[in-house]
Design a protein around this motif. Structure first.
Motif: not given
Length: 282
Positions: A90-94, A99-102, A129-132
């Motif tokens: 999951s960490r690699a997806t942030l 960029e995912q449409p919608g 921290g990743a979301a920030e």
């Protein structure tokens, strides 16, 4: 005034091809699945222009149904998606999440026995921290851990943190609502914290227009200001208490302490600005 619902679930039938998450039998809010098409009809009748789709926990951590709806009806829907905090991948997806449409951000829940500990046992620590870093807004339902959310907001000042349902839990009913409002109002000191003034009919045993919630609601809006408060219904839950249209008019017609400008921000403008949602007409 553009009216945007800050939280609506849609989901599909529980089938072998699309099974619900374990232990979620009987957890659906309605007897039948709520599709995007059915929701659009309900929105039209209620006078709701657009909605944030929040995938329900009964479908696990999949976002495909909501994202498909947002792609088909990009002027009506966007998504705050789910993620499995415990999976290393999951960490690699942030970095590419938006960029995912919608897709506009994340929605996390910490109110069930399986997810409640994740907020305090270290499982979720990497996420903030990743979301920030990647400027991903996060909606959070953690009614039992509001002080923890305050710590996160202070530690990550550039993180956009949106507290669901005024921080209320199922027990925050009627006479307990003022204390619940005071708890969430304490978070207003952090400018990166916003609040969804959503699902309110679920916290009153009185009939529409739920006047015993007026003062708690006023306190929260005064604390955060109308630009940081986002109207919403959590529709599949509130239909037990009122119609969709009444969910709208509860704010637009029944709360005399809100000005026209307040309502403009609360009913949609503030949410769109916070989530950076540039709605384009098809």
């Amino acid at each position: 005034m553009q009216i945007i619902d800050s939280q609506v679930h849609i989901w599909a039938e529980n089938t072998p091809a699309r099974p619900w998450a374990p232990n979620m039998e009987g957890r659906a809010h309605l007897d039948e699945p709520l599709s995007a098409e059915k929701l659009l009809g309900m929105m039209k009748e209620a006078g709701v222009d657009a909605a944030i789709l929040v995938p329900p926990s009964l479908e696990g951590d999949r976002n495909d149904l909501a994202l498909a709806a947002a792609r088909r009806f990009s002027d009506r829907f966007a998504v705050m998606g789910r993620i499995d905090l415990a999976k290393p991948q999951s960490r690699a997806t942030l970095a590419s999440w938006r960029e995912q449409p919608g897709m506009l951000g994340l929605r996390l829940t910490f109110h069930r026995p399986d997810t409640r500990p994740q907020l305090t046992d270290g499982t979720a620590d990497w996420l903030w921290g990743a979301a920030e870093k990647h400027a991903i807004p996060v909606m959070v339902h953690a009614p039992e851990h509001l002080p923890k959310l305050a710590e996160i907001a202070e530690r990550h000042p550039d993180l956009t943190l949106i507290v669901d349902h005024m921080g209320f839990a199922r027990a925050t009913m009627d006479a307990n609502a003022p204390a619940g409002a005071a708890r969430v109002a304490a978070l207003a000191r952090w400018p990166n914290v916003f609040v969804k003034v959503s699902a309110l009919p679920c916290f009153s045993s009185e009939p529409y227009p739920f006047r015993n919630l007026n003062e708690p609601l006023r306190r929260v809006i005064e604390a955060f200001g109308p630009r940081r408060c986002f109207w919403g219904t959590d529709l599949s839950r509130t239909l037990e208490h009122c119609s969709y249209r009444q969910g709208v008019t509860h704010f637009t017609e029944e709360l005399d302490f809100l000005s026209a400008d307040d309502l403009d921000w609360i009913m949609g403008r503030g949410l769109r600005a916070c989530l950076r949602w540039n709605i384009e007409k098809q």
